[in-house]
Design an enzyme around this catalytic site. Structure first.
Site, mmCIF file in Angstrom:
data_model
loop_
_atom_site.group_PDB
_atom_site.id
_atom_site.type_symbol
_atom_site.label_atom_id
_atom_site.label_comp_id
_atom_site.label_asym_id
_atom_site.label_seq_id
_atom_site.Cartn_x
_atom_site.Cartn_y
_atom_site.Cartn_z
ATOM 1 N N GLY A 121 -0.889 2.422 6.247
ATOM 2 C CA GLY A 121 -1.076 1.712 7.517
ATOM 3 C C GLY A 121 -0.260 0.442 7.670
ATOM 4 O O GLY A 121 -0.510 -0.352 8.585
ATOM 5 N N LYS A 122 0.736 0.252 6.843
ATOM 6 C CA LYS A 122 1.541 -0.979 6.894
ATOM 7 C C LYS A 122 2.231 -1.134 8.254
ATOM 8 O O LYS A 122 2.152 -2.194 8.884
ATOM 9 C CB LYS A 122 2.572 -0.986 5.752
ATOM 10 N N SER A 123 2.915 -0.087 8.677
ATOM 11 C CA SER A 123 3.642 -0.186 9.956
ATOM 12 C C SER A 123 2.672 -0.271 11.129
ATOM 13 O O SER A 123 2.906 -1.008 12.092
ATOM 14 C CB SER A 123 4.583 1.014 10.131
ATOM 15 N N GLY B 126 0.844 -1.192 0.000
ATOM 16 C CA GLY B 126 0.000 0.000 0.000
ATOM 17 C C GLY B 126 0.877 1.239 0.000
ATOM 18 O O GLY B 126 2.084 1.173 0.258
ATOM 19 N N LEU B 127 0.236 2.366 -0.275
ATOM 20 C CA LEU B 127 0.939 3.647 -0.362
ATOM 21 C C LEU B 127 1.603 4.013 0.961
ATOM 22 O O LEU B 127 1.232 3.481 2.020
ATOM 23 C CB LEU B 127 -0.065 4.748 -0.719
ATOM 24 N N SER B 128 2.504 4.943 0.905
ATOM 25 C CA SER B 128 3.062 5.505 2.138
ATOM 26 C C SER B 128 1.915 6.090 2.959
ATOM 27 O O SER B 128 1.086 6.831 2.430
ATOM 28 C CB SER B 128 4.075 6.602 1.786
ATOM 29 N N GLY B 129 1.823 5.711 4.204
ATOM 30 C CA GLY B 129 0.743 6.197 5.066
ATOM 31 C C GLY B 129 -0.515 5.350 5.011
ATOM 32 O O GLY B 129 -1.511 5.666 5.667
ATOM 33 N N SER C 29 6.057 -1.866 -1.823
ATOM 34 C CA SER C 29 6.034 -2.857 -2.913
ATOM 35 C C SER C 29 5.068 -2.458 -4.031
ATOM 36 O O SER C 29 4.025 -3.077 -4.207
ATOM 37 C CB SER C 29 5.769 -4.281 -2.421
HETATM 38 N N1 ADP Z 1 -7.359 0.928 9.443
HETATM 39 C C1 ADP Z 1 -6.136 1.453 9.626
HETATM 40 N N2 ADP Z 1 -5.041 0.659 9.538
HETATM 41 C C2 ADP Z 1 -3.801 1.189 9.712
HETATM 42 N N3 ADP Z 1 -3.536 2.487 9.974
HETATM 43 C C3 ADP Z 1 -4.598 3.330 10.092
HETATM 44 C C4 ADP Z 1 -5.930 2.853 9.909
HETATM 45 N N4 ADP Z 1 -6.783 3.889 10.073
HETATM 46 C C5 ADP Z 1 -6.015 4.968 10.343
HETATM 47 N N5 ADP Z 1 -4.696 4.652 10.358
HETATM 48 C C6 ADP Z 1 -3.590 5.613 10.607
HETATM 49 O O1 ADP Z 1 -2.888 5.776 9.395
HETATM 50 C C7 ADP Z 1 -1.502 6.024 9.653
HETATM 51 C C8 ADP Z 1 -0.691 4.973 8.891
HETATM 52 O O2 ADP Z 1 0.692 5.242 9.027
HETATM 53 P P1 ADP Z 1 1.796 4.116 8.842
HETATM 54 O O3 ADP Z 1 1.370 2.863 9.549
HETATM 55 O O4 ADP Z 1 3.098 4.710 9.232
HETATM 56 O O5 ADP Z 1 1.737 3.861 7.265
HETATM 57 P P2 ADP Z 1 2.792 3.106 6.324
HETATM 58 O O6 ADP Z 1 3.674 2.246 7.194
HETATM 59 O O7 ADP Z 1 1.942 2.316 5.387
HETATM 60 O O8 ADP Z 1 3.545 4.190 5.610
HETATM 61 C C9 ADP Z 1 -1.314 5.938 11.152
HETATM 62 O O9 ADP Z 1 -1.335 7.259 11.667
HETATM 63 C C10 ADP Z 1 -2.558 5.149 11.610
HETATM 64 O O10 ADP Z 1 -2.949 5.451 12.918
HETATM 65 MG MG MG Z 2 5.775 2.264 7.439
#
Ligand code: ADP
Ligand code: MG
Length: 188
Positions: free
Chosen positions: A18-20, A13-16, A87
């Site tokens: 929710g992967k981490s 998925g895109l940056s942000g 990815s």
């Molecule tokens: N259903 C969800 N699953 C995961 N993250 C979520 C969800 N809803 C909201 N969020 C928020 O979205 C953000 C995702 O950030 P992050 O996990 O760092 O993304 P990534 O690792 O994909 O770049 C966090 O602030 C998280 O609290």
């Molecule tokens: Mg991340």
């Protein structure tokens, strides 16, 4: 001693998207159910295993295939592996799946389908603002491609549902596939 079979949960998925965040929720939930868990998060991998790689297609692919390689080594020895890298390329994710499955290890592609608009509105790390300002050329979703999975094992609407809801759906899938023992429900 009973050794469980390993598997790979592959977030994309895109940056942000929710992967981490979901990795941080899923890992303890799996450990609570007695599984050995390892995490390969894109940011950390790029600081170590893939240090020096950039964001060209070639470097992104190298990064992903390295993650897949390590995931395979771990999972074939009974570890539940969670990967959290953008990815962006379909073909490369398919190559990762093929590598993992060549050892008979289950591979679950989980699409965190938060839209670009949702991710950019969150801009958790301020990266979208930098990308829009031209300070991060080749940023996924802005001026670099993201190819969503056509048939993921699961698609989660992480743009609108709460993380706990996404986690519960994911754990249910793992239970249905017989990969994790049924719990007394997800811890909250
Ligand atoms: N259903 C969800 N699953 C995961 N993250 C979520 C969800 N809803 C909201 N969020 C928020 O979205 C953000 C995702 O950030 P992050 O996990 O760092 O993304 P990534 O690792 O994909 O770049 C966090 O602030 C998280 O609290
Ligand atoms: Mg991340």
């Amino acid at each position: 001693m009973t050794q469980r079979h390993g598997f790979v949960v592959w977030f994309t998925g895109l940056s942000g998207a929710g992967k981490s965040t979901l990795t941080g929720l899923l890992a303890p939930e799996l450990r609570r159910r007695g599984l050995a868990v390892e995490v390969l998060d894109g940011d950390e991998v790029r600081a170590h295993l893939s240090k020096g790689l950039g964001f060209s297609r070639e470097d992104r692919d190298t990064n992903i295939l390295r993650i897949a390689y390590v995931a395979r080594l771990l999972a074939r020895n009974g570890v539940a592996v969670i990967t959290a890298a953008i990815s962006p390329y379909r073909e490369t994710r398919n190559a990762a799946r093929a590598m993992v499955e060549s050892d008979g290890v289950p591979f679950l592609e989980i699409h965190l389908a938060a839209s670009l608009e949702a991710c950019e509105a969150r801009d958790v790390k301020g990266l979208y603002a930098e990308a829009r300002a031209g300070k991060r050329p080749g940023f996924t979703g802005i001026d670099d491609p993201y190819e969503p999975p056509l048939i993921p094992d699961l698609r989660l609407d992480t743009g609108s549902e709460r993380p706990e809801v996404s986690l519960a759906a994911l754990v249910r899938l793992l239970e249905e596939r017989g990969l994790v023992p049924a719990g007394e429900g997800v811890a909250r």
